[in-house]
Design an enzyme around this catalytic site. Structure first.
Site, PDB file in Angstrom:
ATOM      1  N   ASP A  13      65.086  -5.852  30.313  1.00  0.00           N
ATOM      2  CA  ASP A  13      65.157  -4.990  29.194  1.00  0.00           C
ATOM      3  C   ASP A  13      65.038  -5.788  27.708  1.00  0.00           C
ATOM      4  O   ASP A  13      64.724  -4.795  26.878  1.00  0.00           O
ATOM      5  CB  ASP A  13      66.834  -4.541  29.198  1.00  0.00           C
ATOM      6  CG  ASP A  13      67.972  -5.755  29.568  1.00  0.00           C
ATOM      7  OD1 ASP A  13      67.501  -6.578  30.166  1.00  0.00           O
ATOM      8  OD2 ASP A  13      68.871  -5.584  29.073  1.00  0.00           O
ATOM      9  N   HIS A 238      69.488  -1.985  28.623  1.00  0.00           N
ATOM     10  CA  HIS A 238      70.362  -2.290  27.854  1.00  0.00           C
ATOM     11  C   HIS A 238      69.873  -2.571  26.337  1.00  0.00           C
ATOM     12  O   HIS A 238      70.456  -1.963  25.489  1.00  0.00           O
ATOM     13  CB  HIS A 238      71.288  -3.609  28.278  1.00  0.00           C
ATOM     14  CG  HIS A 238      71.632  -3.475  29.659  1.00  0.00           C
ATOM     15  ND1 HIS A 238      72.668  -2.992  30.134  1.00  0.00           N
ATOM     16  CD2 HIS A 238      71.200  -4.183  30.815  1.00  0.00           C
ATOM     17  CE1 HIS A 238      72.957  -3.026  31.485  1.00  0.00           C
ATOM     18  NE2 HIS A 238      71.889  -3.705  31.808  1.00  0.00           N
TER      19      HIS A 238
HETATM   20  C1  PIR Z   1      72.576  -9.647  32.680  1.00  0.00           C
HETATM   21  C2  PIR Z   1      71.466  -8.904  32.159  1.00  0.00           C
HETATM   22  C3  PIR Z   1      71.328  -7.535  32.785  1.00  0.00           C
HETATM   23  C4  PIR Z   1      71.742  -7.712  34.001  1.00  0.00           C
HETATM   24  C5  PIR Z   1      72.418  -8.693  34.680  1.00  0.00           C
HETATM   25  N1  PIR Z   1      72.788  -8.467  36.290  1.00  0.00           N
HETATM   26  C6  PIR Z   1      72.691  -9.770  34.175  1.00  0.00           C
HETATM   27  C7  PIR Z   1      71.227  -8.976  30.817  1.00  0.00           C
HETATM   28  C8  PIR Z   1      70.502  -8.123  30.113  1.00  0.00           C
HETATM   29  O1  PIR Z   1      69.271  -8.518  29.533  1.00  0.00           O
HETATM   30  C9  PIR Z   1      71.401  -7.608  28.739  1.00  0.00           C
HETATM   31  O2  PIR Z   1      71.121  -8.255  27.765  1.00  0.00           O
HETATM   32  C10 PIR Z   1      72.970  -7.841  29.137  1.00  0.00           C
HETATM   33  N2  PIR Z   1      72.293  -9.302  29.915  1.00  0.00           N
HETATM   34  C11 PIR Z   1      73.476  -6.994  30.052  1.00  0.00           C
HETATM   35  O3  PIR Z   1      74.658  -7.512  30.458  1.00  0.00           O
HETATM   36 CA    CA Z   2      69.047  -9.685  27.247  1.00  0.00          CA
END
Ligand code: PIR
Ligand code: CA
Length: 311
Positions: A13, A238
């Protein structure tokens, strides 16, 4: 035109956030800084350079903190894979890193641009931002705003009460929330509305050429992980939600609140405590995003990918 520095830990993301920040003509991306989070600093930095190479993005990239301020390191390997960006084939970097540490890059950039003209968009653990504040306390009054992806109000991620970015460096996050600058917090409650559905991916693939295919490969891997690990129908994308706010403030609604970061709870450390109603008797320190205009959001993301593909 809004100027921003994107502080990231790519991350699927995060990669999409880089494309949105570099590909939207209303944004001026002054630089990308990296922080250990989704994977080690070495891996996420390599991934940032690979995304730049793939998309033809040429902005300074500076590597930052290798570990959190105080705690043991957390890594999100279960969702992002061993490389931090599993799925597509990653190209070799096309240019070298900026020689400065991320915190120094942030300070130099904000202090040399006119006051009140640079936004910070942290979409990983907040270590680099906290270090930059300590390096140059005037940063806080000079930055236009901080739009961060992190935290959770009533929807949770890494544990029943925490979100990864905040929990990965809670002391840094607490310093950022306590600093007194304008903060927009984009929590999981908002980003769980940004689902990369099959329909969204089909459109990016159809319109975005080779770069679109790269994004579809990334988000297909990300979606499969989310289905397997979390039972979600598709991947929440996200980080670009935070970037989108600078292009179109109406892309989500928000409400003012006092946000604190829990640092001591046995089961709750790293939790964001969001007080909308003044029950804790503290002044508001953040706008907390709540409702996403998903159509507008995916239009912005798709258009940015198409724009980079055509340029
Ligand atoms: C961390 C993220 C996304 C999924 C998981 N399981 C853990 C990262 C993403 O990049 C976003 O910045 C944030 N951390 C969402 O918790
Ligand atoms: Ca991130």
């Amino acid at each position: 035109m809004e100027n921003l520095i994107l502080d990231c830990d790519p991350g699927h993301d995060d990669a999409v956030a880089i494309l949105l920040a570099a590909g939207n003509p209303q944004l001026n991306l002054l630089g990308i800084t990296t922080v250990a989070g989704n994977q080690t600093l070495e891996k996420v930095t390599r991934n940032a350079l690979a995304v730049c190479a793939k998309a033809g993005i040429r902005v300074p990239v500076a590597a930052g903190a290798e570990r959190p301020l105080v705690r043991e390191q957390l890594i999100a390997g279960e969702i992002h894979g061993a490389s931090g960006l599993d799925g597509p084939v990653l190209p070799e970097p096309a240019f070298d890193l900026d020689p400065r540490p991320a915190a120094q890059f942030i300070v130099d950039t904000v202090m040399t641009q006119p006051a009140g003209t640079v936004h910070l968009v942290p979409i990983g653990p907040l270590t680099n931002i906290a270090l930059a504040m300590r390096l140059e306390p005037r940063l806080v009054s000079r930055v236009k705003s901080v739009v961060l992806m992190g935290g959770a109000v009533g929807v949770y991620g890494r544990t029943p009460v925490t979100e990864f970015n905040i929990q990965a460096d809670p002391e840094a996050a607490a310093a950022v929330f306590e600093a007194g600058w304008p903060i927009t917090m984009v929590p999981l409650d908002l980003t769980y509305q940004a689902l990369a559905t099959d329909e969204v991916l089909a459109r990016i693939g159809a319109e975005g050429g080779e770069l679109g295919t790269f994004v579809v490969e990334m988000l297909t891997f990300f979606g499969n992980q989310y289905r397997k690990e979390r039972g979600l129908p598709a991947a929440p994308v996200h980080d670009p939600c935070a970037v989108a706010k600078l292009i179109d403030p109406a892309v989500f609604t928000s409400r003012p609140a006092f946000v604190a970061v829990e640092l001591t709870g046995t089961w709750t450390w790293g939790q964001t405590v969001t007080d909308y109603r003044g029950q804790l008797g503290r002044p508001h320190n953040a706008e907390v995003a709540d409702r996403l205009d998903t159509v507008r959001f995916w239009d912005l993301v798709t258009d940015a990918i198409v724009h980079l593909h055509n340029s």
